[in-house]
Design an enzyme around this catalytic site. Sequence first.
Site, PDB file in Angstrom:
ATOM      1  N   TRP A   1     -11.116  -4.376   7.163  1.00  0.00           N
ATOM      2  CA  TRP A   1      -9.946  -5.213   7.489  1.00  0.00           C
ATOM      3  C   TRP A   1     -10.267  -6.008   8.760  1.00  0.00           C
ATOM      4  O   TRP A   1     -10.773  -5.440   9.737  1.00  0.00           O
ATOM      5  CB  TRP A   1      -8.737  -4.293   7.704  1.00  0.00           C
TER       6      TRP A   1
ATOM      7  N   ASP B   1      -7.466   5.228   7.669  1.00  0.00           N
ATOM      8  CA  ASP B   1      -6.457   4.181   7.548  1.00  0.00           C
ATOM      9  C   ASP B   1      -5.868   4.301   6.148  1.00  0.00           C
ATOM     10  O   ASP B   1      -6.580   4.173   5.151  1.00  0.00           O
ATOM     11  CB  ASP B   1      -7.104   2.805   7.774  1.00  0.00           C
TER      12      ASP B   1
ATOM     13  N   LYS C   1       3.784  -1.792   2.882  1.00  0.00           N
ATOM     14  CA  LYS C   1       3.548  -2.231   1.497  1.00  0.00           C
ATOM     15  C   LYS C   1       4.365  -1.408   0.508  1.00  0.00           C
ATOM     16  O   LYS C   1       4.998  -1.953  -0.379  1.00  0.00           O
ATOM     17  CB  LYS C   1       2.068  -2.118   1.123  1.00  0.00           C
TER      18      LYS C   1
HETATM   19  C1  LMR Z   1      -3.578  -7.717   5.333  1.00  0.00           C
HETATM   20  O1  LMR Z   1      -4.697  -7.205   5.400  1.00  0.00           O
HETATM   21  O2  LMR Z   1      -3.377  -8.842   4.855  1.00  0.00           O
HETATM   22  C2  LMR Z   1      -2.387  -6.949   5.815  1.00  0.00           C
HETATM   23  O3  LMR Z   1      -2.767  -5.695   6.250  1.00  0.00           O
HETATM   24  C3  LMR Z   1      -1.570  -7.682   6.788  1.00  0.00           C
HETATM   25  C4  LMR Z   1      -2.216  -7.862   8.116  1.00  0.00           C
HETATM   26  O4  LMR Z   1      -1.579  -7.512   9.108  1.00  0.00           O
HETATM   27  O5  LMR Z   1      -3.341  -8.361   8.195  1.00  0.00           O
END
Ligand code: LMR
Length: 400
Positions: A131, A212, A247
């Site tokens: 992420w 996570d 989510k």
């Molecule tokens: C994402 O990966 O799009 C979500 O987890 C929202 C974010 O805060 O980035």
Amino acid sequence: MILNELQPAPPDAILGLTEAFKQDTRENKINLGVGVYQDDTGVTPVLQSVKAAEERLLATETSKSYMSIGGAPEYKAHVQALLFGAEHAIVREQRARTAHTPGGTGGLRVGAEFLKQIRPDATVWVSTPTWANHPGIFSAAGFKMATYPYYDAATKGLDYEGMLEALRAVPAGDIVLLHVCCHNPTGVDLTESQWQEIGAIASGQGWTPFLDFAYQGLGEDLERDRLGLLTLLDAVPECLIASSFSKNFGLYRERTGALTLVASTAESAAAAFSHVEKTIRVIYSNPPAHGGLVVSTILSDQELRAQWEGEVTAIRDRIQSVRQTLVSELHARGVDRDFSFIEQQKGMFSFSGLSDGQVSYLREQKGIYIVKGGRINVAGITSRNMAYLCDSIAEALKSG
Ligand code: LMR
């Protein structure tokens, strides 16, 4: 004067796309960037179970006084029941302690700040890719960062051997960030036996897993999605978990998440948690109440809970059916690249394999917003925009 020294910061890799999307005046624009669920009409709905819980809260809430630093006991119990199962030994033996945090991001950052106090020289290991916000969160807490292989672009699957080799070399005392399910951004998850093997490595090496868990219920179902977590915890005595209700309850803007720590005894869990509370106190003092109250209201009531579970199932089913339609619509356009892997990926995202050049082409020429690296939010695709999207992807693939 210090403020006039600053140049603008670069836009956020994910939320910055939404801002750019809002400015885009093209009528057929599509936002497939940020991970936010939309129904087939393109709306991000407030779940009906959430609306019902909010109505009850509005009628019964008597105070807006502060929360405890770690949040309400009822909320903490619900978080743990979802993470482990209410009857799990970790819960029975009180080896877990939970803080209600502002979203999963808040849980990650509080966890990072807490760990920095006890392991200031540790390195935090994240998957390649991960992420986009993970490196920023842990670097902001002052950690050195390193990566372990995860995604194999050639097979569109897991680079399991590469991952194992790297994790076997992580030194004791370091921290390894793992995604429990619906890996963000790839949608490629670990099997139960892979989790067993990783648990054995963690326990042998003595590194600490930080999990996570932002997408429980969006992969297989609420119970199967936590299997990796439970399997890992059979092998390791300690871990941290950041979880989120953004989510699976659609509570994005209510910032409703948690940091849970698991220790080998109830005493050490309680002692460690007192430091987590100290960490929270100097950042935001105590959590925002509303989202947590909504979650507790729903999970405490049989009828609302059943309604919510049905709504999570509907979200998951829609995403799966969009995956199938996307693959067949691309195929129908004579796209010769095999996109069938999209149907196997779990959660909201598909790691499409589109190059950064193709991602830029789609944004500039077509008004279609996709995260750099090729991550598509499948939940942003609707019956209305599917044809335009697939025509555009077919063109982008020809463009190079
Ligand atoms: C994402 O990966 O799009 C979500 O987890 C929202 C974010 O805060 O980035």
